[in-house]
Design a protein around this motif. Structure first.
Motif, mmCIF file in Angstrom:
data_model
loop_
_atom_site.group_PDB
_atom_site.id
_atom_site.type_symbol
_atom_site.label_atom_id
_atom_site.label_comp_id
_atom_site.label_asym_id
_atom_site.label_seq_id
_atom_site.Cartn_x
_atom_site.Cartn_y
_atom_site.Cartn_z
ATOM 1 N N ILE A 61 5.996 7.171 9.563
ATOM 2 C CA ILE A 61 5.047 6.511 9.760
ATOM 3 C C ILE A 61 3.773 7.156 8.802
ATOM 4 O O ILE A 61 3.007 6.019 8.177
ATOM 5 C CB ILE A 61 4.206 6.895 11.203
ATOM 6 C CG1 ILE A 61 3.217 5.888 11.786
ATOM 7 C CG2 ILE A 61 3.650 8.348 11.351
ATOM 8 C CD1 ILE A 61 2.690 5.908 13.133
ATOM 9 N N MET A 62 3.525 8.262 8.251
ATOM 10 C CA MET A 62 2.599 8.602 7.504
ATOM 11 C C MET A 62 3.041 8.157 5.864
ATOM 12 O O MET A 62 2.073 7.741 5.198
ATOM 13 C CB MET A 62 2.335 10.214 7.227
ATOM 14 C CG MET A 62 1.751 10.530 8.646
ATOM 15 S SD MET A 62 1.643 12.594 8.943
ATOM 16 C CE MET A 62 0.606 12.768 7.758
ATOM 17 N N THR A 63 4.082 8.284 5.637
ATOM 18 C CA THR A 63 4.552 7.722 4.340
ATOM 19 C C THR A 63 4.438 6.328 4.268
ATOM 20 O O THR A 63 3.884 5.665 3.353
ATOM 21 C CB THR A 63 6.072 8.096 3.992
ATOM 22 O OG1 THR A 63 6.262 9.655 4.080
ATOM 23 C CG2 THR A 63 6.532 7.363 2.741
ATOM 24 N N GLY A 64 4.858 5.531 5.230
ATOM 25 C CA GLY A 64 4.774 4.078 5.124
ATOM 26 C C GLY A 64 3.411 3.671 5.409
ATOM 27 O O GLY A 64 2.907 2.600 4.539
ATOM 28 N N TYR A 65 2.464 4.308 5.984
ATOM 29 C CA TYR A 65 1.178 3.963 6.118
ATOM 30 C C TYR A 65 0.275 4.143 4.667
ATOM 31 O O TYR A 65 -0.405 3.494 4.346
ATOM 32 C CB TYR A 65 0.229 4.551 7.332
ATOM 33 C CG TYR A 65 -1.174 4.161 7.237
ATOM 34 C CD1 TYR A 65 -1.335 2.809 7.818
ATOM 35 C CD2 TYR A 65 -2.257 4.559 6.940
ATOM 36 C CE1 TYR A 65 -2.671 2.069 7.775
ATOM 37 C CE2 TYR A 65 -3.340 4.348 6.879
ATOM 38 C CZ TYR A 65 -3.775 2.733 7.359
ATOM 39 O OH TYR A 65 -4.769 2.667 7.689
ATOM 40 N N THR A 66 0.634 5.431 4.083
ATOM 41 C CA THR A 66 0.013 5.858 3.023
ATOM 42 C C THR A 66 0.541 4.729 1.956
ATOM 43 O O THR A 66 -0.447 4.284 0.899
ATOM 44 C CB THR A 66 0.521 7.133 2.511
ATOM 45 O OG1 THR A 66 0.116 8.034 3.315
ATOM 46 C CG2 THR A 66 -0.051 7.449 0.999
ATOM 47 N N MET A 67 1.764 4.280 1.814
ATOM 48 C CA MET A 67 1.922 3.048 0.702
ATOM 49 C C MET A 67 1.362 2.080 1.032
ATOM 50 O O MET A 67 1.094 1.329 0.173
ATOM 51 C CB MET A 67 3.742 2.867 0.851
ATOM 52 C CG MET A 67 4.421 4.268 0.683
ATOM 53 S SD MET A 67 6.246 4.027 0.701
ATOM 54 C CE MET A 67 6.743 2.663 -0.261
ATOM 55 N N TYR A 68 1.329 1.605 2.156
ATOM 56 C CA TYR A 68 0.550 0.477 2.530
ATOM 57 C C TYR A 68 -0.751 0.516 2.100
ATOM 58 O O TYR A 68 -1.421 -0.390 1.451
ATOM 59 C CB TYR A 68 0.518 -0.026 4.025
ATOM 60 C CG TYR A 68 -0.606 -0.618 4.599
ATOM 61 C CD1 TYR A 68 -0.660 -2.231 4.455
ATOM 62 C CD2 TYR A 68 -1.627 -0.046 5.250
ATOM 63 C CE1 TYR A 68 -1.714 -2.712 4.913
ATOM 64 C CE2 TYR A 68 -2.706 -0.745 5.669
ATOM 65 C CZ TYR A 68 -2.954 -2.177 5.507
ATOM 66 O OH TYR A 68 -3.888 -2.774 6.126
ATOM 67 N N PHE A 69 -1.461 1.603 2.509
ATOM 68 C CA PHE A 69 -3.062 1.971 2.424
ATOM 69 C C PHE A 69 -3.266 1.782 0.960
ATOM 70 O O PHE A 69 -4.174 1.110 0.356
ATOM 71 C CB PHE A 69 -3.592 2.989 3.159
ATOM 72 C CG PHE A 69 -4.849 3.167 2.957
ATOM 73 C CD1 PHE A 69 -5.735 2.818 3.964
ATOM 74 C CD2 PHE A 69 -5.602 3.802 1.842
ATOM 75 C CE1 PHE A 69 -7.295 2.947 4.195
ATOM 76 C CE2 PHE A 69 -7.095 4.030 1.783
ATOM 77 C CZ PHE A 69 -7.848 3.452 3.001
ATOM 78 N N ASN A 70 -2.512 2.747 -0.030
ATOM 79 C CA ASN A 70 -2.811 2.705 -1.183
ATOM 80 C C ASN A 70 -2.801 1.314 -2.068
ATOM 81 O O ASN A 70 -3.411 1.120 -3.004
ATOM 82 C CB ASN A 70 -1.868 3.759 -1.855
ATOM 83 C CG ASN A 70 -2.273 5.113 -1.858
ATOM 84 O OD1 ASN A 70 -3.416 5.344 -1.124
ATOM 85 N ND2 ASN A 70 -1.281 6.137 -2.037
ATOM 86 N N LYS A 71 -1.462 0.771 -1.551
ATOM 87 C CA LYS A 71 -1.368 -0.552 -2.328
ATOM 88 C C LYS A 71 -2.592 -1.564 -1.963
ATOM 89 O O LYS A 71 -2.863 -2.227 -2.815
ATOM 90 C CB LYS A 71 -0.159 -1.325 -1.994
ATOM 91 C CG LYS A 71 0.352 -2.756 -2.589
ATOM 92 C CD LYS A 71 1.675 -3.068 -2.246
ATOM 93 C CE LYS A 71 1.711 -4.494 -2.766
ATOM 94 N NZ LYS A 71 3.259 -5.140 -2.492
ATOM 95 N N HIS A 116 -5.587 -0.920 -1.063
ATOM 96 C CA HIS A 116 -6.979 -0.687 -1.454
ATOM 97 C C HIS A 116 -6.906 -0.164 -2.906
ATOM 98 O O HIS A 116 -7.961 0.568 -3.280
ATOM 99 C CB HIS A 116 -7.549 0.700 -0.420
ATOM 100 C CG HIS A 116 -7.663 0.223 0.922
ATOM 101 N ND1 HIS A 116 -8.582 -0.816 1.221
ATOM 102 C CD2 HIS A 116 -7.029 0.356 2.008
ATOM 103 C CE1 HIS A 116 -8.559 -1.136 2.631
ATOM 104 N NE2 HIS A 116 -7.670 -0.278 2.939
ATOM 105 N N GLU A 117 -5.915 -0.305 -3.564
ATOM 106 C CA GLU A 117 -5.688 0.048 -4.991
ATOM 107 C C GLU A 117 -5.966 1.593 -5.347
ATOM 108 O O GLU A 117 -6.989 1.538 -6.351
ATOM 109 C CB GLU A 117 -6.590 -0.974 -5.823
ATOM 110 C CG GLU A 117 -5.969 -2.332 -5.530
ATOM 111 C CD GLU A 117 -6.866 -3.380 -6.229
ATOM 112 O OE1 GLU A 117 -7.985 -3.141 -6.844
ATOM 113 O OE2 GLU A 117 -6.531 -4.536 -6.630
ATOM 114 N N ARG A 118 -5.288 2.185 -5.025
ATOM 115 C CA ARG A 118 -5.526 3.760 -4.988
ATOM 116 C C ARG A 118 -4.245 4.605 -5.078
ATOM 117 O O ARG A 118 -3.186 3.888 -4.592
ATOM 118 C CB ARG A 118 -6.465 4.522 -3.730
ATOM 119 C CG ARG A 118 -5.592 4.489 -2.330
ATOM 120 C CD ARG A 118 -6.548 5.229 -1.382
ATOM 121 N NE ARG A 118 -6.919 6.572 -1.740
ATOM 122 C CZ ARG A 118 -6.199 7.666 -1.346
ATOM 123 N NH1 ARG A 118 -4.997 7.428 -0.874
ATOM 124 N NH2 ARG A 118 -6.581 8.895 -1.643
#
Length: 231
Positions: free
Chosen positions: A103-113, A115-117
């Motif tokens: 869940i943390m890996t999946g959400y980080t990948m989604y969020f970074n993509k 929000h362009e970070r």
């Protein structure tokens, strides 16, 4: 680094983490809904590669078609702008670690993509506390669901509630916790929970709400709740 808390099947754990440098990890309703979808779909033994772009309702249908068994029982949760709380019971050996990693890996990948970070989103490894006492378990249910009150009255546990009716209304309108599910309301997000994993602390949704309001109302209860700590 080895984790101090060791996980074991059939045991309850309070799982939580915040954004790195205390940054917000949820910046829109779409972000909250993505995390909720991940909570549901990542709670199975196989991968979650087909989650991309799907709603929670679509994921419920998809998981029904390919259900490989839950990793954990999710008993309650609350998502806050810069952190989250999950009360869960491990079902499979290594289930909590696998669930949280997914869940943390999946959400980080989604969020970074989105929000362009780049880089870490969360403050290191997720935190975990073993809930090995029935009294502590019942406290946690109230503690998790009362977290949103800090958004309107940040010091309520220390100095008390200024407006009890406003606080109750705010809990009723806060969408990103399992509060509504404990009240017995029908909604898609209820599929995330395994409420039957908990002892029967409340006879009804009304009984649950009464219990929560007592935490808001009485000084001794607030002090007990504050003793659980803050994230």
């Amino acid at each position: 680094m080895n984790r101090a808390t060791k996980f074991a099947p059939k045991e309850f754990y309070h799982l939580y983490n915040r954004g790195t440098e205390k940054r917000d990890i949820f910046m829109s309703s779409q972000d909250y809904e993505r995390f909720l979808a991940l909570m549901y779909f990542c709670n199975q033994s196989d991968g979650s590669s087909r989650i991309q772009g799907k709603t929670l309702s679509e994921l419920i249908r998809l998981k029904q078609e390919n259900n490989n068994g839950q990793l954990v029982d999710i008993s309650s949760y609350c998502l806050m702008p810069n952190h989250f709380h999950i009360l869960a019971r491990e079902k499979q050996e290594g289930g909590i670690s696998k669930f949280m990693q997914k869940i943390m890996t999946g959400y980080t990948m989604y969020f970074n993509k989105k929000h362009e970070r780049t880089g870490a989103l969360f403050q290191g490894k997720f935190k975990a506390t073993h809930v090995n006492d029935d009294r502590y378990l019942s406290y946690l249910i109230s503690y998790i669901h009362l977290n949103p009150i800090k958004l309107i009255e940040p010091e309520w546990k220390e100095i008390g509630i200024n407006n009890l009716k406003q606080a109750e209304k705010y809990l009723d309108t806060y969408r990103y916790s399992s509060y509504h599910d404990f009240l017995g309301r029908k909604r898609t997000e209820s599929a995330i929970l395994s409420k039957d994993s908990l002892p029967n602390y409340f006879n009804s949704g009304l009984d649950f709400k009464k219990n929560v309001v007592e935490w808001l109302s009485y000084p001794h209860a607030r002090l007990d709740l504050a003793g659980l700590g803050n994230i």
